[in-house]
Design a protein around this motif. Sequence first.
Motif, PDB file in Angstrom:
ATOM      1  N   GLN A 222      46.769  36.562  38.360  1.00  0.00           N
ATOM      2  CA  GLN A 222      47.358  35.558  38.947  1.00  0.00           C
ATOM      3  C   GLN A 222      46.555  34.315  39.231  1.00  0.00           C
ATOM      4  O   GLN A 222      46.981  33.319  39.446  1.00  0.00           O
ATOM      5  N   THR A 223      45.307  34.386  38.618  1.00  0.00           N
ATOM      6  CA  THR A 223      44.383  33.357  38.437  1.00  0.00           C
ATOM      7  C   THR A 223      44.421  32.767  37.063  1.00  0.00           C
ATOM      8  O   THR A 223      43.430  31.683  37.124  1.00  0.00           O
ATOM      9  N   LEU A 224      44.760  33.392  36.139  1.00  0.00           N
ATOM     10  CA  LEU A 224      44.499  32.859  34.795  1.00  0.00           C
ATOM     11  C   LEU A 224      44.833  31.420  34.672  1.00  0.00           C
ATOM     12  O   LEU A 224      44.444  30.724  33.909  1.00  0.00           O
ATOM     13  N   ASN A 225      45.999  30.808  35.193  1.00  0.00           N
ATOM     14  CA  ASN A 225      46.529  29.487  35.191  1.00  0.00           C
ATOM     15  C   ASN A 225      45.456  28.364  35.581  1.00  0.00           C
ATOM     16  O   ASN A 225      45.246  27.531  34.734  1.00  0.00           O
ATOM     17  N   ILE A 226      44.719  28.844  36.552  1.00  0.00           N
ATOM     18  CA  ILE A 226      43.849  27.796  37.182  1.00  0.00           C
ATOM     19  C   ILE A 226      42.649  27.891  36.338  1.00  0.00           C
ATOM     20  O   ILE A 226      42.001  27.169  35.874  1.00  0.00           O
ATOM     21  N   ALA A 227      42.279  28.968  35.899  1.00  0.00           N
ATOM     22  CA  ALA A 227      40.980  29.297  34.831  1.00  0.00           C
ATOM     23  C   ALA A 227      41.288  28.582  33.490  1.00  0.00           C
ATOM     24  O   ALA A 227      40.465  27.900  33.396  1.00  0.00           O
ATOM     25  N   ASN A 228      42.427  28.721  33.172  1.00  0.00           N
ATOM     26  CA  ASN A 228      42.786  28.217  31.756  1.00  0.00           C
ATOM     27  C   ASN A 228      42.619  26.552  31.932  1.00  0.00           C
ATOM     28  O   ASN A 228      42.293  25.989  30.854  1.00  0.00           O
ATOM     29  N   LEU A 229      42.923  26.035  32.867  1.00  0.00           N
ATOM     30  CA  LEU A 229      42.753  24.789  33.080  1.00  0.00           C
ATOM     31  C   LEU A 229      41.574  24.140  32.783  1.00  0.00           C
ATOM     32  O   LEU A 229      41.311  23.050  32.677  1.00  0.00           O
ATOM     33  N   LYS A 230      40.630  25.086  33.254  1.00  0.00           N
ATOM     34  CA  LYS A 230      38.890  24.682  33.136  1.00  0.00           C
ATOM     35  C   LYS A 230      38.292  25.386  31.943  1.00  0.00           C
ATOM     36  O   LYS A 230      37.328  25.338  31.493  1.00  0.00           O
ATOM     37  N   ASN A 231      39.176  25.881  31.188  1.00  0.00           N
ATOM     38  CA  ASN A 231      38.911  26.795  29.874  1.00  0.00           C
ATOM     39  C   ASN A 231      37.716  27.855  30.393  1.00  0.00           C
ATOM     40  O   ASN A 231      36.837  28.175  29.556  1.00  0.00           O
ATOM     41  N   GLN A 232      37.973  28.482  31.249  1.00  0.00           N
ATOM     42  CA  GLN A 232      37.021  29.359  31.979  1.00  0.00           C
ATOM     43  C   GLN A 232      37.636  30.832  31.392  1.00  0.00           C
ATOM     44  O   GLN A 232      38.972  31.181  31.428  1.00  0.00           O
ATOM     45  N   LYS A 233      36.619  31.780  31.095  1.00  0.00           N
ATOM     46  CA  LYS A 233      37.014  33.158  30.709  1.00  0.00           C
ATOM     47  C   LYS A 233      36.859  33.965  31.995  1.00  0.00           C
ATOM     48  O   LYS A 233      35.648  33.803  32.517  1.00  0.00           O
ATOM     49  N   ILE A 234      37.792  35.077  32.117  1.00  0.00           N
ATOM     50  CA  ILE A 234      37.408  36.122  33.048  1.00  0.00           C
ATOM     51  C   ILE A 234      37.303  37.513  32.553  1.00  0.00           C
ATOM     52  O   ILE A 234      38.288  37.601  31.611  1.00  0.00           O
ATOM     53  N   MET A 235      36.192  38.117  32.829  1.00  0.00           N
ATOM     54  CA  MET A 235      35.982  39.253  32.105  1.00  0.00           C
ATOM     55  C   MET A 235      35.970  40.320  33.183  1.00  0.00           C
ATOM     56  O   MET A 235      35.348  40.409  34.317  1.00  0.00           O
ATOM     57  N   LEU A 236      36.650  41.663  32.741  1.00  0.00           N
ATOM     58  CA  LEU A 236      36.566  42.820  33.837  1.00  0.00           C
ATOM     59  C   LEU A 236      35.643  43.668  32.887  1.00  0.00           C
ATOM     60  O   LEU A 236      36.029  44.279  31.980  1.00  0.00           O
ATOM     61  N   GLU A 237      34.560  44.129  33.523  1.00  0.00           N
ATOM     62  CA  GLU A 237      33.750  45.315  33.148  1.00  0.00           C
ATOM     63  C   GLU A 237      33.781  46.544  33.854  1.00  0.00           C
ATOM     64  O   GLU A 237      33.497  46.418  34.917  1.00  0.00           O
ATOM     65  N   ALA A 238      34.238  47.499  33.127  1.00  0.00           N
ATOM     66  CA  ALA A 238      34.363  48.767  33.997  1.00  0.00           C
ATOM     67  C   ALA A 238      34.528  50.071  33.033  1.00  0.00           C
ATOM     68  O   ALA A 238      35.023  49.640  31.970  1.00  0.00           O
ATOM     69  N   THR A 239      33.554  51.011  33.101  1.00  0.00           N
ATOM     70  CA  THR A 239      33.590  51.725  32.073  1.00  0.00           C
ATOM     71  C   THR A 239      34.700  53.078  32.483  1.00  0.00           C
ATOM     72  O   THR A 239      34.857  54.036  31.509  1.00  0.00           O
ATOM     73  N   GLU A 240      35.336  53.101  33.346  1.00  0.00           N
ATOM     74  CA  GLU A 240      36.266  54.039  33.758  1.00  0.00           C
ATOM     75  C   GLU A 240      37.233  53.541  34.962  1.00  0.00           C
ATOM     76  O   GLU A 240      36.752  52.640  35.462  1.00  0.00           O
ATOM     77  N   ASP A 241      38.132  54.316  35.423  1.00  0.00           N
ATOM     78  CA  ASP A 241      38.951  53.917  36.494  1.00  0.00           C
ATOM     79  C   ASP A 241      38.511  54.287  37.708  1.00  0.00           C
ATOM     80  O   ASP A 241      37.938  55.206  37.879  1.00  0.00           O
ATOM     81  N   TYR A 242      38.416  53.246  38.692  1.00  0.00           N
ATOM     82  CA  TYR A 242      37.717  53.828  40.040  1.00  0.00           C
ATOM     83  C   TYR A 242      38.711  53.683  41.117  1.00  0.00           C
ATOM     84  O   TYR A 242      39.445  52.614  41.222  1.00  0.00           O
ATOM     85  N   SER A 243      39.012  54.689  41.907  1.00  0.00           N
ATOM     86  CA  SER A 243      39.828  54.652  43.013  1.00  0.00           C
ATOM     87  C   SER A 243      39.408  54.712  44.412  1.00  0.00           C
ATOM     88  O   SER A 243      38.257  55.461  44.444  1.00  0.00           O
TER      89      SER A 243
END
Length: 260
Positions: free
Chosen positions: A122-143
């Motif tokens: 949902q936020t990729l569009n605004i991040a792209n405007l500033k050429n920002q990268k968004i990374m998700l770091e997770a070694t497994e699924d958390y519920s």
Amino acid sequence: YISTAHPIFNEREDFNGAVILFHDITDIKKYESLQKEFFGNVSHELKTPISAIKGCTEILLNGAKNDPQTCDEFLTIIQDENNRMEQLVKDLLLINRYEHDQIKHNTDRVCLNELLTDCIVQTLNIANLKNQKIMLEATEDYSLDGDYIKLQHCFLNLLTNAIHYSGEDTTITIRIRQRGSNIETQVIDQGIGIPAADIPHIFERFYRVDRARSRHTGGTGLGLSIVASIIEAHGGNIKVKSELNKGSKFIVTLPQKMKK
Ligand code: ADP
């Protein structure tokens, strides 16, 4: 505060004492003063855009509308101020809803990885405007047990702040990890940071570190207070570590199982 006082007399009608009922109204007074402060803040926040819109409209009607460039400038101000009012009303409605809602009644098993991926999309569009990268770091699924919509609102808010308060070509990292029976999510940015003196206040309603920078991004100063109340209602907590001009790290700790 004395609510009632009753004199007591004996058989000969001599005054023998009195029953006096005291009420501790410290909490009521505290609540009244918070409420007063809240309405004062809301009125102030609405007054500023209303005056700006009024001023711009008057100038336009008094002839400025005939000059296309000035007309554009004033219409943009009117649009920005209108957006601010809209955001303020939306945030106020959320505060009202969350304060009267029982989050525990809407709990579901929420996969945090899925929820955070949703927020990133949902936020990729605004991040792209500033050429920002968004990374998700997770070694497994958390519920965990939680209200999907409300938790999504929280992390969207933290992510949008990270984007807004960071410059171009920076990276925003979202890290999920297990901490005993809790799940910790960190939202880390390489942005402008928060001055140490302001950190204890940023979760207060209407608190903005610097009006100028907040105004530029259209903030109401209500976002983080809503985030904090949602996290608390889930039995969790939120902390922040930040260094000026280096970046901020928001740390959200949520229990996997909510207490019934
Ligand atoms: P706003 O709507 O003004 O962004 P928030 O309640 O979301 O209000 O945040 C309060 C203040 O905390 C903001 O005005 C901003 O100065 C500061 N802030 C929040 N997140 C960040 C961040 N990631 N980096 C730097 N400052 C931040």
